[in-house]
Enzyme design. Structure first.
Site, PDB file in Angstrom:
ATOM      1  N   GLY A 250      24.573 -20.177  10.035  1.00 24.52           N
ATOM      2  CA  GLY A 250      23.763 -21.060   8.990  1.00 24.52           C
ATOM      3  C   GLY A 250      22.972 -22.230   9.552  1.00 24.52           C
ATOM      4  O   GLY A 250      22.410 -22.953   8.584  1.00 24.52           O
ATOM      5  N   ASP A 251      22.847 -22.173  10.664  1.00 22.75           N
ATOM      6  CA  ASP A 251      22.106 -23.265  11.296  1.00 22.75           C
ATOM      7  C   ASP A 251      21.774 -22.734  12.730  1.00 22.75           C
ATOM      8  O   ASP A 251      21.802 -21.647  13.023  1.00 22.75           O
ATOM      9  CB  ASP A 251      22.744 -24.574  11.324  1.00 22.75           C
ATOM     10  CG  ASP A 251      22.017 -25.676  11.291  1.00 22.75           C
ATOM     11  OD1 ASP A 251      20.816 -25.942  12.136  1.00 22.75           O
ATOM     12  OD2 ASP A 251      22.243 -27.039  10.747  1.00 22.75           O
ATOM     13  N   ASP A 252      21.148 -23.719  13.715  1.00 21.89           N
ATOM     14  CA  ASP A 252      20.790 -23.286  14.911  1.00 21.89           C
ATOM     15  C   ASP A 252      21.981 -22.507  15.859  1.00 21.89           C
ATOM     16  O   ASP A 252      23.063 -22.815  15.821  1.00 21.89           O
ATOM     17  CB  ASP A 252      20.326 -24.389  16.018  1.00 21.89           C
ATOM     18  CG  ASP A 252      19.211 -25.293  15.103  1.00 21.89           C
ATOM     19  OD1 ASP A 252      18.513 -24.677  14.563  1.00 21.89           O
ATOM     20  OD2 ASP A 252      19.338 -26.552  15.181  1.00 21.89           O
TER      21      ASP A 252
END
Length: 470
Positions: A250-252
């Site tokens: 859900g992120d980098d």
């Protein structure tokens, strides 16, 4: 002759005795695995009262086992085996010259009770927690001031059971920053390998203020809408190798960091000598490789190659802002394949919030010598968004031998460039005027270092684990 017959009789008797005894010898539990270092002493979590029913809390069993095994740190080291089962636990500390081995059918479950997660101080290079002003919950597996730590398995699982934490984050119910799955601080010679990490409350793997770190063969899975579930975040680390990992986040997927604003500047510990290779990433709202935005201690000598990006927001992203200070320099990326992206490349000098209002508005970040080469992308909305800072432009950008296939509903202008300087060669579609084409004769213009960093020369060996079944 009598002496010879007597000798033979004794030999036969002893042999028969050994056969009888061997039949009584307990079967050994035995397996092999690869690691940088092997250990002289072994134990199982069940030796210390561990119960793998998914309901019994095993924090005490983990910590008692590790504390007991720490006595061997200067005498060959030790390894703790987590056998098949579901092992519920709160946060626990590892020790030096130690291996934690998680069986492929073992799942370490993060407790849902905040009381099982001790609260520790913010990182000094951040000055505060990432979620809140105060401290932070300690990671599920934690270590500080250690030497020679291995966390591995044959694809055993760490499950952070993060849904509860994500909901608290969304509803503003957190008193402290959410825990990570693995955090190792102020340490040297770290191996994290051959594991599956799922549903982390926040970041998954966070080596910080450490050196000689290998993260290898890790699968990381989180819902693509889960908040801040970064995959691997090397933070103020030197000599790090990340390879052969698969990340849905859900992120980098990989976020390279080194401190936040005035705190990171004062701490002054860069991330450098970083190798990233053979990474596959899916992150629809974030980057495959992000540099920053907390980069106030500096980021330099990053080498990424053989990367696959699928359905991700951006391939390579540099994030910084006025007040960050620090630098991002000597970045080298080659052989990257991208499929269904919003941007192939994104750089911005206007990203992210500040730790507090005490940052220095004159602390301008430096971004220079960024090299991208030998890349193919398809179904891309916009080739690049490259936005420097008006009085601190990003310089030395080089993009070579890159083909970007635009999506049917792509932006009419594929390149957006402001306050940058550099060159290009063999790039389709044609870059902006701030990246003038040097012609096909310069198609290999963008460099990639051919020397090995020290971390690349570290080899693994075959280690064994065995214990007598009682």
């Amino acid at each position: 002759m009598e002496v010879l017959l007597l000798f033979l009789a004794v030999f036969v008797a002893l042999t028969s005795l050994n056969v009888v005894e061997s039949r009584k010898t307990p079967v050994l539990e035995y397996f092999e695995y690869c690691a940088v270092n092997c250990r002289a002493y072994s134990a199982s979590l069940t030796d210390f009262g561990g119960v793998g029913d998914g309901e019994t809390l095993n924090t005490k069993a983990f910590q008692t086992a590790i504390d007991h095994l720490s006595q061997y740190s200067s005498n060959g080291g030790s390894q703790l085996y987590v056998p098949p089962g579901r092992w519920l636990t709160g946060s626990f500390n590892v020790t030096s010259h130690f291996t934690l081995f998680i069986h492929k059918d073992a799942v370490i479950l993060g407790s849902q009770d905040e009381n099982d997660w001790p609260v520790i101080d913010p990182l000094p290079s951040y000055g505060r927690g990432r979620d809140t002003q105060g401290g932070r919950f300690r990671s599920l597996i934690f270590g500080t001031n250690l030497t020679d730590v291995i966390i591995t398995g044959d694809n055993g699982t760490l499950d952070g059971q993060g849904e509860l934490w994500w909901q608290k984050f969304h509803h503003g119910q957190l008193s402290y920053t959410r825990p990570y799955l693995i955090e190792i601080m102020y340490s040297d010679n770290i191996q994290i390998s051959n594991l599956t990490l799922v549903n982390s409350p926040s970041w998954n793997v966070h080596p910080v203020y450490s050196s000689n770190v290998i993260v290898q063969g890790i699968t990381i899975l989180a819902p693509v809408n889960s908040p801040n579930t970064d995959g691997i975040n090397p933070d103020s680390c030197t000599n790090t190798r990340i390879e052969d990992c698969y990340i849905v986040s859900g992120d980098d997927c990989v976020a390279v960091k080194s401190g936040w604003d005035e705190y990171g500047i004062a701490y002054g510990m860069p991330t450098k000598q970083l190798v990233i290779r053979r990474l596959t990433c899916i992150s629809p709202t974030s980057a495959v490789i992000a540099l920053g935005s907390e980069m106030s201690g500096g980021i330099e000598d990053v080498r990424a190659e053989d990367i696959v990006a699928i359905n991700s927001e951006s391939g390579v992203r540099i994030k910084t802002a006025v007040g960050r200070g620090g630098y991002v320099k000597d970045i080298y990326v080659r052989r990257m394949t991208m499929k269904t992206m919003k941007w192939a490349f994104w750089m911005t000098g206007d990203y992210g919030s500040h730790a507090d209002n005490n940052y220095d508005p004159n602390a301008l970040p430096v971004v220079q010598n960024v090299n991208y080469r030998d890349m193919v992308a398809d179904n891309v909305t916009m080739a690049a968004k490259l936005e420097g800072i008006s009085n601190a432009p990003f310089t030395g950008i080089c993009i070579s031998n890159v083909t970007i296939g635009l999506a049917k509903k792509a932006k009419k202008v594929p390149w957006n460039c402001t306050d940058i300087a550099g060159i290009s060669s063999g790039v389709t579609p044609s870059p902006c005027d701030l990246l003038p084409d040097q012609g096909v004769q310069k198609i290999g213009a963008c460099t990639f270092p051919e020397d090995n960093l020290p971390i690349e020369d570290i080899k693994v060996q075959t280690c064994t684990y065995y214990r007598r079944k009682l």
